[in-house]
Design a protein around this motif. Structure first.
Motif, PDB file in Angstrom:
ATOM      1  N   SER A   1      -2.644 -11.351   6.416  1.00 14.92           N
ATOM      2  CA  SER A   1      -3.256 -10.817   7.632  1.00 14.92           C
ATOM      3  C   SER A   1      -3.902 -11.947   8.427  1.00 14.92           C
ATOM      4  CB  SER A   1      -4.313  -9.766   7.286  1.00 14.92           C
ATOM      5  OG  SER A   1      -3.747  -8.672   6.614  1.00 14.92           O
ATOM      6  N   PHE A   2      -4.353 -12.967   7.704  1.00 16.99           N
ATOM      7  CA  PHE A   2      -5.012 -14.115   8.328  1.00 16.99           C
ATOM      8  C   PHE A   2      -4.230 -15.377   7.969  1.00 16.99           C
ATOM      9  CE2 PHE A   2      -8.097 -10.925   6.929  1.00 16.99           C
ATOM     10  CZ  PHE A   2      -8.569 -10.503   8.168  1.00 16.99           C
ATOM     11  N   ARG A   3      -2.980 -15.413   8.376  1.00 20.83           N
ATOM     12  CA  ARG A   3      -2.068 -16.494   7.973  1.00 20.83           C
ATOM     13  C   ARG A   3      -2.477 -17.824   8.585  1.00 20.83           C
ATOM     14  NH1 ARG A   3       4.310 -16.383   9.632  1.00 20.83           N
ATOM     15  NH2 ARG A   3       4.529 -18.631   9.995  1.00 20.83           N
TER      16      ARG A   3
ATOM     17  N   GLY B   1       1.067  -5.373   6.762  1.00 17.23           N
ATOM     18  CA  GLY B   1       1.493  -3.997   6.963  1.00 17.23           C
ATOM     19  C   GLY B   1       1.027  -3.451   8.307  1.00 17.23           C
ATOM     20  N   PRO B   2       1.299  -2.180   8.574  1.00 19.88           N
ATOM     21  CA  PRO B   2       0.926  -1.562   9.861  1.00 19.88           C
ATOM     22  C   PRO B   2      -0.562  -1.244   9.904  1.00 19.88           C
ATOM     23  CG  PRO B   2       1.988   0.061   8.466  1.00 19.88           C
ATOM     24  CD  PRO B   2       2.035  -1.231   7.706  1.00 19.88           C
TER      25      PRO B   2
ATOM     26  N   SER C   1       1.752  -3.466   1.932  1.00 18.07           N
ATOM     27  CA  SER C   1       0.575  -2.660   2.274  1.00 18.07           C
ATOM     28  C   SER C   1       0.953  -1.284   2.819  1.00 18.07           C
ATOM     29  CB  SER C   1      -0.277  -3.396   3.319  1.00 18.07           C
ATOM     30  OG  SER C   1      -0.746  -4.633   2.826  1.00 18.07           O
ATOM     31  N   PHE C   2       0.065  -0.313   2.590  1.00 13.88           N
ATOM     32  CA  PHE C   2       0.154   1.047   3.145  1.00 13.88           C
ATOM     33  C   PHE C   2       1.463   1.758   2.782  1.00 13.88           C
ATOM     34  CE2 PHE C   2      -2.708  -1.344   5.962  1.00 13.88           C
ATOM     35  CZ  PHE C   2      -3.868  -0.614   5.751  1.00 13.88           C
ATOM     36  N   VAL C   3       1.888   1.587   1.543  1.00 12.85           N
ATOM     37  CA  VAL C   3       3.084   2.272   1.058  1.00 12.85           C
ATOM     38  C   VAL C   3       2.822   3.777   1.030  1.00 12.85           C
ATOM     39  CG1 VAL C   3       4.605   2.584  -0.934  1.00 12.85           C
ATOM     40  CG2 VAL C   3       3.811   0.289  -0.314  1.00 12.85           C
TER      41      VAL C   3
END
Length: 635
Positions: A54-56, A87-88, A250-252
């Motif tokens: 998320s913070f690449r 993820g979204p 994420s968020f599967v």
């Protein structure tokens, strides 16, 4: 001190390095500094390093990968790497700085990001589409009256429709950040085509880019894998290659989400070519080559953080297609009643353990150590109880990513986990009752697998649509593999349970699982034996993946080229070279036996079918004390 079996996953970032080495923000970081910090964390007890994409930060990731390559024979040999896709993610847009965040009296947190203060009872507008009449666009900064709802840096235009559907079942609650701020939308609220009018139920400071999580309603997204995720995944695989052991999704919500990630990895030609070269380097052919291609691909960790994913049928199906699971309790607690989360945590851990799938317990485990050198008593209990639940690993997030005490956090977690394992083994007095419980669980898994797999295969393919022929073919291949493993499950279970029973003898000091895919070792680890479980496997990629599983000590050995009668001597020699065994200069006072769990022919996956007792004393070895756990609970 007792050898720790529960693994530690730690999130790392440039701030981690700065905190450990005392480097100021304006000073550049280089590979030597990053290597020093990773060495310190590894020595403290980290088994798996997590990169939060998320913070690449490309430069930092390159330095981490350089450490894995340069330290292959050193500290990095005992560590694995996990890339966590964003993820979204729903977030608020940017905010203007409030009056409270300016001036010399502002706090460090307030200076770091722009914020707005929301007061209880006030109206707060959430814009999910541009509104030229109100002067709202993607670049509009929020304030105490309004904010924008973004899905990966674009307006989340379906937000209004999701809220409308949710209102049919009553007021919709919307958590912001860690849930410390709560907004409510009820039937009287104004839900327009551009924005939703919410009421502040729990006020406080909200900052730029904080997460937005509506509770008890489904969030519709175009794709579980976003364009950013796809770009991040390819960057990580291209740069990291075989050193990327795990990719977290994420968020599967459903098994097809996991299948789509497998499709992305499988379809990335650059990485596929690298895997092909690696198979040829290892000299594999035929059935072993097909198995090796699977073990060389990064393992997929499904993050369970949505209310849809915890439903029993959905979770079982997600587990079928995943290699590991993360119980992401933070977002999960924002989607359901918090008192339900511990129940789900224990159920998920138990199911994963019986299925032989590694499970990570995550979120706020030592949260206060972001700012304090010592944890709270409730946090220590949380880590302790997660270990008693049987989790394979516990995870540190902000504690190591941006906290003030990253090394101390790891050391604290390691100490608590060791203590929990000592307690668990000391109270393990009724092996007969545990045996019966495990046997019932395994029988239920095997008996239900054939029906479950057939139903889920059909549902997953139906959900893909007619245009996804490539993914449908991948689903057929994966489910056929699952059915083949299920057919062999009973034999593997019998062999592993027999090995487990043997450790009740004080003469048995270790178990050695000879495994082509790692599965035999993971099946053995389900029983949480109180002797070391060594895994002898044929490639370094597979060895690193086993670093996430409870208590397994993996070593890379070319077992496929050894004759069947030679494998025992080859394995013992490899364990001695790693320092787990030592030469016995004189005969031992008591006999030390090792249980070998393997298959015939050696090196073929899915053939676990034999046990053999080997005397360390006769071979001239003894188990080193450093690897010898205390003998708690021997029956």
């Amino acid at each position: 001190m007792r050898r720790r079996s529960t693994r530690i996953v730690a999130t790392i970032s440039p701030m981690t390095v700065r905190r450990i080495l005392g480097i100021e923000p304006d000073q550049p970081l280089g590979p030597p500094q990053t290597a020093d910090a990773l060495n310190a964390l590894s020595e403290a007890g980290v088994d798996v390093f997590r990169l939060n994409l998320s913070f690449r930060d490309d430069r930092f990731i390159e330095q981490v990968l350089a450490w894995f390559r340069d330290e292959e024979g050193g500290r990095a040999a005992g560590a694995a790497l996990l890339g966590d896709l964003q993820g979204p993610k729903l977030r608020l847009g940017d905010f203007k700085a409030s009056r409270e965040t300016s001036g010399p009296a502002s706090t460090e947190a307030s200076r770091r990001e722009d914020q707005a203060r929301l007061e209880r009872g006030q109206e707060f507008l959430l814009y999910f589409r541009p509104d030229p009449g109100a002067g709202v666009s993607l670049s509009t900064a929020g304030n105490e009256r309004m904010g924008t709802v973004l899905l990966n840096d674009e307006f989340y235009e379906s937000f209004g429709e999701c809220v409308r559907r949710g209102l049919k079942d009553g007021p919709v609650e919307i958590s912001v950040g860690d849930g410390n701020t709560l907004l409510v939308v009820d039937e009287r609220a104004d839900v327009r085509t551009t924005h939703v009018a919410s009421r502040v139920e729990i006020g406080g400071m909200v900052g730029s880019r904080k997460g937005v999580m509506p509770r008890r309603i489904s969030i519709d997204v175009p794709s579980i894998i976003t364009d950013k995720d796809r770009e991040d995944l390819r960057f990580l695989l291209r740069r990291g290659g075989r050193h990327v052991s795990f990719v977290a999704l994420s968020f599967v919500k459903r098994p097809s989400d996991v299948l789509r990630l497998r499709g992305e990895i499988d379809n990335y030609s650059t990485y596929r070519s690298m895997v092909g070269r690696r198979v040829r380097e290892l000299g594999a052919g035929g059935k072993r080559a097909r198995s090796l291609r699977t073990t060389l691909l990064p393992a997929i960790v499904a993050k369970i953080e949505t209310r849809e994913a915890v439903e029993p049928d959905a979770f079982e199906s997600i587990l079928d297609l995943s290699d590991a699971v993360m119980v992401a309790r933070g977002d999960l607690a924002l989607q359901m009643d918090p008192d339900r989360v511990p129940w789900e945590q224990k159920r998920i851990i138990r199911t994963c353990r019986m299925r032989g799938k590694p499970v990570i317990t995550a979120t706020q485990m030592l949260h206060s150590m972001q700012h304090n050198p010592r944890p709270t008593r409730s946090e220590v209990n949380d880590v302790f109880n997660a270990a008693l639940d049987g989790t394979d690993a516990t995870m540190l997030s902000g504690e190591t990513a941006n906290g003030r005490y990253p090394v101390e956090s790891v050391q604290t977690m390691a100490a608590v986990l060791r203590r929990a394992e000592e307690f668990w083994h000391s109270g393990r007095s009724d092996l007969v009752a545990e045996w019966a419980d495990v046997r019932r669980s395994l029988k239920k898994i095997v008996d239900g697998a054939s029906v479950r797999l057939a139903e889920r295969q059909s549902e997953v393919k139906k959900g893909l649509g007619a245009s996804s022929k490539r993914l449908a073919s991948l689903a057929d291949r994966l489910y056929e593999g699952k059915r083949e493993k299920t057919r062999r499950q009973t034999t593997t279970d019998m062999v592993c349970m027999s090995a487990w029973a043997m450790i009740s003898s004080p003469e048995v000091v270790a178990i050695v699982a000879v495994t082509a895919s790692g599965r035999t070792a993971r099946m053995m680890a389900r029983f949480r034996p109180d002797v070391p479980v060594f895994a002898v496997t044929h490639d370094d990629e597979n060895r690193r993946k086993l670093l996430l599983s409870f208590g397994i000590l993996p070593v890379e050995v070319d077992v496929a080229s050894a004759a069947e009668e030679e494998i025992y001597d080859v394995a013992l020699k490899a364990l001695a070279e790693r320092g787990w065994l030592e030469k016995a200069e004189a005969p031992a006072e008591t006999r030390e036996l090792v249980v070998f769990v393997s298959g015939s022919p050696i090196g073929d996956p899915g053939t676990t079918n034999q046990l053999r007792l080997v005397s360390l004393s006769d071979a001239g070895y003894r188990l080193r004390e450093i690897a010898q756990p205390e003998t708690f609970g021997r029956v």
